[in-house]
Design a protein around this motif. Structure first.
Motif, PDB file in Angstrom:
ATOM      1  N   GLU A  85     -14.225  16.786  -9.786  1.00 35.06           N
ATOM      2  CA  GLU A  85     -13.028  16.145 -10.502  1.00 35.06           C
ATOM      3  C   GLU A  85     -11.982  16.891 -10.626  1.00 35.06           C
ATOM      4  OE1 GLU A  85     -13.394  13.047 -11.418  1.00 35.06           O
ATOM      5  OE2 GLU A  85     -15.279  12.862 -10.846  1.00 35.06           O
ATOM      6  N   ARG A  86     -12.297  18.317 -10.744  1.00 34.94           N
ATOM      7  CA  ARG A  86     -10.867  19.055 -10.707  1.00 34.94           C
ATOM      8  C   ARG A  86     -10.234  19.284  -9.227  1.00 34.94           C
ATOM      9  NH1 ARG A  86     -14.791  23.361 -14.262  1.00 34.94           N
ATOM     10  NH2 ARG A  86     -14.031  22.568 -16.141  1.00 34.94           N
ATOM     11  N   ALA A  87     -10.943  19.043  -8.460  1.00 36.31           N
ATOM     12  CA  ALA A  87     -10.283  18.959  -6.947  1.00 36.31           C
ATOM     13  C   ALA A  87      -9.314  17.651  -6.977  1.00 36.31           C
ATOM     14  CB  ALA A  87     -11.284  18.920  -5.806  1.00 36.31           C
ATOM     15  N   HIS A  88      -9.510  16.677  -7.565  1.00 36.66           N
ATOM     16  CA  HIS A  88      -8.850  15.409  -7.665  1.00 36.66           C
ATOM     17  C   HIS A  88      -7.541  15.725  -8.506  1.00 36.66           C
ATOM     18  CE1 HIS A  88     -10.982  12.369  -5.838  1.00 36.66           C
ATOM     19  NE2 HIS A  88     -12.176  12.362  -6.810  1.00 36.66           N
ATOM     20  N   LEU A  89      -7.725  16.674  -9.418  1.00 35.71           N
ATOM     21  CA  LEU A  89      -6.636  16.903 -10.510  1.00 35.71           C
ATOM     22  C   LEU A  89      -5.624  17.902  -9.908  1.00 35.71           C
ATOM     23  CD1 LEU A  89      -8.411  17.218 -13.895  1.00 35.71           C
ATOM     24  CD2 LEU A  89      -7.143  15.370 -12.977  1.00 35.71           C
ATOM     25  N   ARG A  90      -6.337  18.826  -9.226  1.00 42.39           N
ATOM     26  CA  ARG A  90      -5.414  19.909  -8.495  1.00 42.39           C
ATOM     27  C   ARG A  90      -4.689  19.130  -7.376  1.00 42.39           C
ATOM     28  NH1 ARG A  90      -9.382  23.030  -7.850  1.00 42.39           N
ATOM     29  NH2 ARG A  90     -10.061  22.345  -5.825  1.00 42.39           N
ATOM     30  N   ALA A  91      -5.274  18.507  -6.584  1.00 38.77           N
ATOM     31  CA  ALA A  91      -4.687  18.048  -5.291  1.00 38.77           C
ATOM     32  C   ALA A  91      -3.699  16.736  -5.669  1.00 38.77           C
ATOM     33  CB  ALA A  91      -5.323  17.518  -4.217  1.00 38.77           C
ATOM     34  N   ARG A  92      -3.782  16.321  -6.848  1.00 39.38           N
ATOM     35  CA  ARG A  92      -3.007  14.899  -7.444  1.00 39.38           C
ATOM     36  C   ARG A  92      -3.164  13.965  -6.328  1.00 39.38           C
ATOM     37  NH1 ARG A  92       0.414  14.889 -11.478  1.00 39.38           N
ATOM     38  NH2 ARG A  92      -0.143  13.079 -11.325  1.00 39.38           N
ATOM     39  N   HIS A  93      -4.863  13.635  -6.052  1.00 41.15           N
ATOM     40  CA  HIS A  93      -5.050  12.179  -5.478  1.00 41.15           C
ATOM     41  C   HIS A  93      -4.533  11.081  -6.015  1.00 41.15           C
ATOM     42  CE1 HIS A  93      -8.510  15.008  -3.511  1.00 41.15           C
ATOM     43  NE2 HIS A  93      -7.236  15.200  -2.883  1.00 41.15           N
ATOM     44  N   ASP A  94      -4.326  11.160  -7.185  1.00 38.60           N
ATOM     45  CA  ASP A  94      -3.784   9.910  -7.864  1.00 38.60           C
ATOM     46  C   ASP A  94      -2.500   9.338  -7.234  1.00 38.60           C
ATOM     47  OD1 ASP A  94      -3.186  12.397  -9.344  1.00 38.60           O
ATOM     48  OD2 ASP A  94      -1.854  10.983 -10.646  1.00 38.60           O
ATOM     49  N   LEU A  95      -1.667  10.367  -6.932  1.00 40.23           N
ATOM     50  CA  LEU A  95      -0.309   9.950  -6.550  1.00 40.23           C
ATOM     51  C   LEU A  95      -0.356   9.350  -5.216  1.00 40.23           C
ATOM     52  CD1 LEU A  95       1.900  13.144  -7.698  1.00 40.23           C
ATOM     53  CD2 LEU A  95       1.317  10.877  -8.733  1.00 40.23           C
ATOM     54  N   VAL A  96      -1.270   9.816  -4.412  1.00 46.02           N
ATOM     55  CA  VAL A  96      -1.598   9.260  -2.996  1.00 46.02           C
ATOM     56  C   VAL A  96      -2.211   7.686  -3.178  1.00 46.02           C
ATOM     57  CG1 VAL A  96      -2.840   9.469  -0.796  1.00 46.02           C
ATOM     58  CG2 VAL A  96      -1.932  11.583  -2.078  1.00 46.02           C
ATOM     59  N   LEU A  97      -2.973   7.689  -3.982  1.00 45.66           N
ATOM     60  CA  LEU A  97      -3.409   6.159  -4.129  1.00 45.66           C
ATOM     61  C   LEU A  97      -2.594   5.408  -4.730  1.00 45.66           C
ATOM     62  CD1 LEU A  97      -6.258   4.968  -3.842  1.00 45.66           C
ATOM     63  CD2 LEU A  97      -6.741   5.531  -6.110  1.00 45.66           C
ATOM     64  N   GLU A  98      -1.430   5.774  -5.470  1.00 45.62           N
ATOM     65  CA  GLU A  98      -0.456   5.050  -6.220  1.00 45.62           C
ATOM     66  C   GLU A  98       0.603   4.540  -5.036  1.00 45.62           C
ATOM     67  OE1 GLU A  98       1.806   6.473  -9.485  1.00 45.62           O
ATOM     68  OE2 GLU A  98       0.129   7.008 -10.575  1.00 45.62           O
ATOM     69  N   MET A  99       0.737   5.350  -4.265  1.00 45.02           N
ATOM     70  CA  MET A  99       1.763   4.997  -3.069  1.00 45.02           C
ATOM     71  C   MET A  99       1.034   3.833  -2.226  1.00 45.02           C
ATOM     72  SD  MET A  99       2.982   7.193   0.288  1.00 45.02           S
ATOM     73  CE  MET A  99       1.559   6.338   1.339  1.00 45.02           C
ATOM     74  N   PHE A 100      -0.155   3.895  -2.015  1.00 45.81           N
ATOM     75  CA  PHE A 100      -0.845   2.862  -1.187  1.00 45.81           C
ATOM     76  C   PHE A 100      -1.031   1.527  -1.938  1.00 45.81           C
ATOM     77  CE2 PHE A 100      -1.778   6.525   1.648  1.00 45.81           C
ATOM     78  CZ  PHE A 100      -1.671   5.898   2.897  1.00 45.81           C
ATOM     79  N   THR A 101      -1.249   1.822  -3.431  1.00 44.63           N
ATOM     80  CA  THR A 101      -1.307   0.474  -4.066  1.00 44.63           C
ATOM     81  C   THR A 101      -0.031  -0.327  -4.219  1.00 44.63           C
ATOM     82  OG1 THR A 101      -2.966   1.763  -5.398  1.00 44.63           O
ATOM     83  CG2 THR A 101      -2.054  -0.193  -6.400  1.00 44.63           C
ATOM     84  N   ALA A 102       1.155   0.405  -4.328  1.00 39.10           N
ATOM     85  CA  ALA A 102       2.311   0.040  -4.401  1.00 39.10           C
ATOM     86  C   ALA A 102       2.881  -0.813  -3.083  1.00 39.10           C
ATOM     87  CB  ALA A 102       3.480   1.061  -4.696  1.00 39.10           C
ATOM     88  N   VAL A 103       2.700   0.033  -2.042  1.00 38.46           N
ATOM     89  CA  VAL A 103       2.692  -0.636  -0.522  1.00 38.46           C
ATOM     90  C   VAL A 103       1.996  -1.655  -0.422  1.00 38.46           C
ATOM     91  CG1 VAL A 103       2.736  -0.026   1.837  1.00 38.46           C
ATOM     92  CG2 VAL A 103       3.598   1.609   0.430  1.00 38.46           C
ATOM     93  N   HIS A 104       0.739  -1.815  -0.663  1.00 41.11           N
ATOM     94  CA  HIS A 104      -0.167  -2.910  -0.770  1.00 41.11           C
ATOM     95  C   HIS A 104       0.260  -4.168  -1.484  1.00 41.11           C
ATOM     96  CE1 HIS A 104      -3.929  -5.472  -0.237  1.00 41.11           C
ATOM     97  NE2 HIS A 104      -3.791  -5.535  -1.644  1.00 41.11           N
ATOM     98  N   ALA A 105       1.002  -3.720  -2.808  1.00 39.03           N
ATOM     99  CA  ALA A 105       1.490  -5.147  -3.503  1.00 39.03           C
ATOM    100  C   ALA A 105       2.963  -5.403  -3.010  1.00 39.03           C
ATOM    101  CB  ALA A 105       1.530  -4.480  -4.780  1.00 39.03           C
TER     102      ALA A 105
END
Length: 306
Positions: A177-197
């Motif tokens: 879980e801390r690796a997710h936070l440290r690398a900000r994987h959420d921002l990567v996922l947000e980008m693909f979510t926005a492009v998909h939409a």
């Protein structure tokens, strides 16, 4: 020809290419490089779609009888004819719609996700027990573990996880879980979510979004393996596989648990595959630019200095 070429590239990069890459098995052995490749494909598809629209718009300013660009609707229609002029206008309008949808999707995804995280963070801060600045423990019997990314990030685990997992397994899940936070994987996922939409349903594919969701979990798994080893992580993933994941959070478990556990016992990551993926990502961005954009920009420059 530039507009047609850009359109073909955009359609290929938003349809067949993601479908083929989603079926490939090598990304699990080079997850970071695979994410970069997915990002390059998505960016190239968006740029190609916009370039097609701009190229179409430039054709609306074709040289008139005097050699200068046409600047009125009547002169454009006289030079192009009604059918071609109408087709150009429609394609350009579609491009503008996609651009507007992309901007709206980026803002909408960002606002919605952060609002959900803020609400859930407030809840876990109220009902959970604090173990340091970022760790919260919920009084829930089911084993679960997830993180809430952001400026005020949180790692959330349940009493069930603490009671079920051994110390090294808990260390593995926290490292994940801390690796997710440290690398900000959420921002990567947000980008693909926005492009998909943003792309129309008849064009877009969910392959990229699903693949990136898996790949960011693999990256976090790799960080956990370096911290605690593969066996403790595998046991922790199985224990938390059916745990609840709130909207906007990144959880250790989930529907990809079986695949990820099998990967932990398989072949290690490959530097050769990673290097090949990085080269492919560079080519996806550079080759269309060199082959299509530069000649088109040169043609556009000549048109407007005529």
């Amino acid at each position: 020809m530039s507009a047609l070429a850009f359109t073909i590239v955009a359609l290929v990069l938003s349809g067949p290419v993601p479908a083929m890459l989603a079926r490939a098995t090598w990304p699990t052995r080079a997850p970071r490089a695979a994410i970069v490749l997915w990002q390059s494909i998505a960016l190239a598809a968006v740029l190609s779609a916009f370039s097609a629209g701009i190229a179409i718009a430039s054709r609306l300013f074709v040289p008139g009888p005097d050699g200068r660009p046409t600047a009125t609707i009547t002169s454009e229609i006289a030079a192009l004819g009604w059918p071609l002029w109408t087709a150009y206008v429609i394609v350009f309008a579609v491009t503008l719609v996609i651009g507007a949808r992309l901007t709206y999707a980026v803002v909408q995804v960002a606002i919605y996700t952060r609002r959900r995280r803020a609400h859930h963070r407030m809840v876990v801060d109220l009902v959970g027990k604090s173990q340091g600045n970022h760790l919260r423990i919920l009084d829930v019997a089911e084993p679960l573990a997830y993180c809430l990314p952001g400026v005020r990030s949180r790692v959330v685990v349940s009493e069930g996880a603490l009671n079920t997992l051994a110390d090294n397994e808990m260390a593995a899940i926290l490292s994940h879980e801390r690796a997710h936070l440290r690398a900000r994987h959420d921002l990567v996922l947000e980008m693909f979510t926005a492009v998909h939409a943003a792309f129309p349903r008849f064009v877009r594919s969910a392959h990229a979004l699903h693949a990136v969701r898996l790949l960011i979990e693999l990256l976090a798994d790799d960080a956990a393996v370096r911290a605690a080893g593969p066996t403790p992580l595998a046991r922790a993933l199985v224990a938390c596989a059916s745990g609840y994941t709130p909207s906007g959070a990144l959880a250790a478990g989930g529907p990809t648990t079986v695949l990820r556990v099998r990967r932990l016992g398989g072949r290690p990551n490959s530097r050769v595959l990673a290097a090949s993926a990085y080269l492919a990502a560079t080519a996806v961005l550079v080759v269309p630019t060199a082959a299509l954009a530069v000649p088109w920009l040169t043609e556009l420059h000549r048109l407007f200095i005529a």
